[in-house]
Design a protein around this motif. Structure first.
Motif, short mmCIF file in Angstrom:
data_model
loop_
_atom_site.label_atom_id
_atom_site.label_comp_id
_atom_site.label_asym_id
_atom_site.label_seq_id
_atom_site.Cartn_x
_atom_site.Cartn_y
_atom_site.Cartn_z
N GLY A 127 0.81 -1.22 0.00
CA GLY A 127 0.00 0.00 0.00
C GLY A 127 0.84 1.27 0.00
N PRO A 128 1.81 1.38 0.89
CA PRO A 128 2.64 2.58 0.89
C PRO A 128 3.44 2.77 -0.41
CG PRO A 128 2.78 1.52 3.02
CD PRO A 128 2.04 0.57 2.10
N ALA A 129 3.90 1.68 -1.01
CA ALA A 129 4.62 1.81 -2.28
C ALA A 129 3.70 2.40 -3.34
CB ALA A 129 5.17 0.46 -2.74
N LEU A 130 2.46 1.92 -3.39
CA LEU A 130 1.49 2.47 -4.35
C LEU A 130 1.18 3.93 -4.03
CD1 LEU A 130 -1.04 -0.45 -4.84
CD2 LEU A 130 0.52 0.52 -6.53
N ALA A 131 1.05 4.26 -2.74
CA ALA A 131 0.76 5.64 -2.35
C ALA A 131 1.90 6.57 -2.77
CB ALA A 131 0.52 5.73 -0.84
N ALA A 132 3.14 6.12 -2.60
CA ALA A 132 4.29 6.94 -3.00
C ALA A 132 4.33 7.16 -4.51
CB ALA A 132 5.59 6.29 -2.52
N VAL A 133 4.09 6.11 -5.26
CA VAL A 133 4.11 6.22 -6.72
C VAL A 133 2.93 7.06 -7.21
CG1 VAL A 133 3.94 4.90 -8.87
CG2 VAL A 133 5.47 4.13 -7.06
N PHE A 134 1.76 6.87 -6.61
CA PHE A 134 0.60 7.70 -6.97
C PHE A 134 0.88 9.17 -6.66
CE2 PHE A 134 -3.43 9.77 -5.76
CZ PHE A 134 -4.04 9.76 -7.01
N GLY A 135 1.45 9.45 -5.48
CA GLY A 135 1.80 10.82 -5.13
C GLY A 135 2.78 11.42 -6.12
N ALA A 136 3.74 10.61 -6.56
CA ALA A 136 4.73 11.09 -7.53
C ALA A 136 4.11 11.36 -8.90
CB ALA A 136 5.87 10.08 -7.66
N ALA A 137 3.04 10.65 -9.23
CA ALA A 137 2.38 10.84 -10.52
C ALA A 137 1.38 11.99 -10.51
CB ALA A 137 1.65 9.55 -10.92
N LEU A 138 0.79 12.28 -9.35
CA LEU A 138 -0.35 13.19 -9.28
C LEU A 138 -0.12 14.60 -9.83
CD1 LEU A 138 -3.30 13.26 -8.59
CD2 LEU A 138 -2.70 13.82 -6.22
N PRO A 139 1.03 15.25 -9.59
CA PRO A 139 1.17 16.60 -10.17
C PRO A 139 0.97 16.62 -11.68
CG PRO A 139 2.88 16.22 -8.55
CD PRO A 139 2.18 14.90 -8.75
N ASP A 140 1.51 15.63 -12.38
CA ASP A 140 1.32 15.58 -13.83
C ASP A 140 -0.08 15.13 -14.21
OD1 ASP A 140 3.84 16.54 -14.46
OD2 ASP A 140 4.72 14.54 -14.68
N LEU A 141 -0.70 14.28 -13.39
CA LEU A 141 -2.07 13.86 -13.66
C LEU A 141 -3.05 15.02 -13.50
CD1 LEU A 141 -2.15 10.37 -11.90
CD2 LEU A 141 -2.07 10.84 -14.37
N ILE A 142 -2.68 15.99 -12.69
CA ILE A 142 -3.51 17.19 -12.53
C ILE A 142 -3.23 18.18 -13.65
CG2 ILE A 142 -3.91 19.24 -11.10
CD1 ILE A 142 -3.30 17.41 -8.64
N ASP A 143 -1.96 18.48 -13.87
CA ASP A 143 -1.58 19.58 -14.76
C ASP A 143 -1.58 19.26 -16.25
OD1 ASP A 143 -1.36 21.42 -12.73
OD2 ASP A 143 0.81 21.21 -12.52
N LYS A 144 -1.12 18.09 -16.64
CA LYS A 144 -1.00 17.81 -18.08
C LYS A 144 -2.35 17.80 -18.80
CE LYS A 144 3.43 17.47 -17.59
NZ LYS A 144 4.19 18.69 -17.51
#
Length: 177
Positions: A29-46
């Motif tokens: 779960g934490p590994a997925l949360a870290a990777v999701f957090g790392a992806a989110l800025p681009d998932l919002i902005d792009k």
């Protein structure tokens, strides 16, 4: 930084945190949360850039004016549900994304491109793309940020693999494998 490299950096940063705290490798779960957090800025902005709502691909999702409250909120919600580690992992992933978008601009002297950090208070000019880091003497090879990003990506995937590919099992279950 290329979006996929942000995922590797988010994982590497969280895995380093786990090691620092005395663990061996991140949980699912934490590994997925870290990777999701790392992806989110681009998932919002792009997407909002792609459809023409904003002129550049780094605005609200990369702005500290949005990032800090979001990370605090995510941590508080995770903590209230006795899942604080997920909040920490998400915060590390998200903050690693924003932090690793900074060095290329500083190294190349394109300080004006750091406007995304306080957008919309500061303007975010058009991003000039891949930055040169230098040349290899005797060869006509320009070392760019892409070379360093490739090394980071390989290291991230290598450590993730060595740690047992945490986060992959829940994804496989979700898609029915």
């Amino acid at each position: 930084m290329q979006p996929v490299v942000h995922l590797a950096v988010g994982y590497l940063c969280y895995a380093s945190y786990v090691r620092w705290r005395g663990g061996t490798s991140p949980g699912e779960g934490p590994a997925l949360a870290a990777v999701f957090g790392a992806a989110l800025p681009d998932l919002i902005d792009k997407p909002i850039w792609f459809v023409g709502v904003v002129d550049v691909g780094r605005t609200i999702g990369h702005s500290l004016l949005f990032v800090v409250p979001l990370v605090v909120l995510a941590w508080a919600v995770a903590r209230s549900r006795d899942r604080e580690l997920l909040g920490v992992a998400f915060a590390i992933g998200y903050l690693s994304h924003v932090a690793t978008d900074v060095p290329w601009h500083v190294l190349s002297g394109d300080y004006h491109e750091l406007g995304f950090l306080l957008w919309p208070i500061t303007p975010m000019p058009e991003y000039t793309g891949t930055k040169p880091l230098g040349t290899v003497p005797g060869l006509e090879v320009t070392v760019t940020t892409l070379w360093l990003e490739a090394v980071i990506l390989v290291a991230g995937v290598g450590f993730w693999w060595r740690h047992g590919r945490p986060g992959l099992e829940p994804i496989q279950r979700a898609v029915g494998r």
